[in-house]
Design a protein around this motif. Structure first.
Motif, mmCIF file in Angstrom:
data_model
loop_
_atom_site.group_PDB
_atom_site.id
_atom_site.type_symbol
_atom_site.label_atom_id
_atom_site.label_comp_id
_atom_site.label_asym_id
_atom_site.label_seq_id
_atom_site.Cartn_x
_atom_site.Cartn_y
_atom_site.Cartn_z
ATOM 1 N N CYS A 166 45.561 47.138 50.273
ATOM 2 C CA CYS A 166 45.695 46.927 51.931
ATOM 3 C C CYS A 166 45.773 48.287 52.537
ATOM 4 O O CYS A 166 45.493 49.344 51.965
ATOM 5 C CB CYS A 166 46.806 46.101 51.960
ATOM 6 S SG CYS A 166 46.999 44.528 51.617
ATOM 7 N N ALA A 188 50.847 40.502 49.490
ATOM 8 C CA ALA A 188 50.294 41.513 48.910
ATOM 9 C C ALA A 188 51.649 42.053 47.806
ATOM 10 O O ALA A 188 52.688 41.663 48.061
ATOM 11 C CB ALA A 188 49.787 42.863 49.491
ATOM 12 N N LEU A 202 46.453 42.996 47.154
ATOM 13 C CA LEU A 202 46.302 41.697 47.297
ATOM 14 C C LEU A 202 45.524 41.027 46.020
ATOM 15 O O LEU A 202 44.563 41.658 45.656
ATOM 16 C CB LEU A 202 45.478 41.267 48.683
ATOM 17 C CG LEU A 202 46.007 41.106 49.741
ATOM 18 C CD1 LEU A 202 44.907 40.949 50.854
ATOM 19 C CD2 LEU A 202 46.877 40.155 49.946
#
Length: 326
Positions: free
Chosen positions: A61, A15, A9
């Motif tokens: 992430c 993302a 992100l």
């Protein structure tokens, strides 16, 4: 200098795939060559950009990871050792598992349980760890297989599915609650003996209802949790671990003061290492791994955006392991 592809992100919106180097890794005693991660609802929110999961940017992430120690400044972990990390703020306050290399403090690292493969640990992941923590809490509160039926709400989700599988494997009679009739055969395959319509629990009833459950694992919250408490038998316990149905609790004190019901809060993110180790040991010993394998799919990290959309839409079934090298 080697490059590690990652799902990161970087700002508003979904993302992005970013190439990182070792210089981009955070501080920590243990560097891990990541092999697998997992797909959870929180991952879907983060990857899609639809939820405020990351506390700072940029943020890699993935709330789980499993792999092999590449380097360690802590003698408790040796290069070549297979390990895993779940929770601890990965993808929120620390870069997470959607990458091929990550570095973490040694206090976050768990040795892979004997008898489980790295892929199986990520089929369990945070969801399965949460389910096992719920089972441990209920057992510590006195729940036993001969004590009566145990309810699992949100049984179609990751926590609920592993909870049904665990409890049935331990000899409990399990009632599984879902609002998706198409999952009934799936839940029976996990070991559920009773199926409960989600709507029956989501409707307010009497503050003290007929005693139905010896214990329960609730991942829904809101009115569902209030109803479950009202239906729990004398001396029973409810382990609460989720809030997909709301973070309120429209209940009364009657189940607590007239039936001695206990409400047990479960957190898998900051769970202490000793309890975490106990849970993973029990998962390695008690989880029916062949049945876990049958409900697990392995998907490539390159498909993570489509997978995020699927889990947010409720279109995933079973457990999804992410191959970070594909």
């Amino acid at each position: 200098m080697s490059v590690h592809p990652a799902i990161v992100l970087t700002g508003k919106g979904p993302a992005e795939r970013v190439d990182l180097t070792d210089a981009d890794l955070p501080d920590g005693e243990v560097t891990i060559d990541v092999r697998y991660s997992s797909l959870n609802y929180k991952d879907g929110l983060a990857v899609s950009g639809r939820g405020k999961i990351a506390r700072s940017l940029p943020m890699t992430c993935g709330i789980d990871l499993a792999g092999t120690v590449s380097a360690s400044a802590d003698p408790a972990f040796a290069p070549g050792q297979e390990v895993l990390v779940t929770g601890w703020g990965l993808s929120e306050t620390r870069p997470g598992g959607y990458t091929t290399r990550q570095r973490v403090p040694s206090r976050m690292v768990t040795a892979k349980p004997s008898g489980m493969t790295l892929r199986q640990t990520m089929a369990v992941g945070t969801a399965g760890l949460t389910a096992m923590l719920c089972v441990l809490a209920l057992e510590d509160a006195g729940l036993r297989p001969d004590g009566g039926e145990v309810l699992v709400t949100g049984a179609g989700g990751g926590v609920g599915g592993v909870a049904v599988l665990l409890l049935s494997g331990l000899g409990y009679r399990v009632a599984a609650s879902t609002g998706r009739p198409e999952l009934h055969d799936y839940l029976r395959g996990l070991g559920a003996t009773t199926l409960v319509d989600r709507a029956d629990l989501a409707t307010a009833g009497r503050p003290l209802d007929k005693e139905r459950w010896a214990g329960a694992i609730d991942g829904v919250g809101g009115q569902t949790l209030a109803t479950v408490l009202a239906q729990t038998g004398y001396g029973g316990s409810v382990a609460a671990c989720g809030l997909v149905g709301g973070n309120d609790l429209p209940a009364t004190v009657l189940p607590f003061i007239l039936r001695g019901v206990s409400l047990l809060g479960i957190d898998s993110v900051r769970c202490p290492a000793d309890r975490r180790d106990r849970a993973w040991h029990r998962l390695g010993a008690d989880l029916p791994l062949s049945r876990l394998d049958s409900l697990t799919t392995v998907e490539p990290l390159s498909d993570i955006h489509a997978l995020a959309d699927r889990i947010l839409a409720g279109r995933t079934l079973g457990r999804v392991v992410i191959d970070v090298h594909a």
